[in-house]
Design a protein around this motif. Structure first.
Motif, short mmCIF file in Angstrom:
data_model
loop_
_atom_site.label_atom_id
_atom_site.label_comp_id
_atom_site.label_asym_id
_atom_site.label_seq_id
_atom_site.Cartn_x
_atom_site.Cartn_y
_atom_site.Cartn_z
N GLY A 61 1.23 24.33 69.16
CA GLY A 61 0.80 23.30 68.30
C GLY A 61 1.92 22.30 67.83
N GLN A 62 1.48 21.35 67.20
CA GLN A 62 2.17 20.12 66.78
C GLN A 62 1.60 19.75 65.60
OE1 GLN A 62 1.86 16.91 69.69
NE2 GLN A 62 2.94 18.21 71.17
N GLY A 98 0.09 27.92 61.93
CA GLY A 98 1.02 29.08 62.56
C GLY A 98 1.77 30.04 61.72
N MET A 154 0.11 29.31 67.89
CA MET A 154 0.02 28.02 67.09
C MET A 154 1.14 27.60 67.03
SD MET A 154 -3.14 28.79 64.46
CE MET A 154 -2.84 27.47 63.45
N TRP A 171 -0.52 22.08 63.09
CA TRP A 171 -0.80 23.45 63.76
C TRP A 171 0.34 24.19 63.59
CZ3 TRP A 171 -5.65 24.64 64.93
CH2 TRP A 171 -6.37 23.66 64.94
#
Length: 69
Positions: free
Chosen positions: A28-29, A36, A24, A32
């Motif tokens: 992820g951005q 994580g 994540m 997210w």
């Protein structure tokens, strides 16, 4: 052998949470990434609980009597 199932499941959960958290954080951005980080922290806590549980189970001998260290 039945005493080792609890620490084993905690260890699997810890590694899974850390793996998911790292994925994540990499892919992820925004929120997210924060999720994580939280997943990794929860994984580390589960890993610590797994180590403590395993250590407590090893203190007993095969006959159920606590060993003296």
């Amino acid at each position: 052998m039945e005493y080792l199932k609890g620490p084993l499941y905690l260890d699997i959960a810890a590694k899974g949470l850390c793996f998911v958290g790292v994925v994540m954080m990499i892919f992820g951005q925004g929120g997210w990434f924060t999720g994580g980080v939280v997943a990794v922290v929860l994984g580390v806590v589960c890993g610590a609980l797994s180590m403590v549980a395993g250590r407590r189970m090893r203190q007993r001998g095969w006959d159920g009597v606590n060993r003296v260290e």
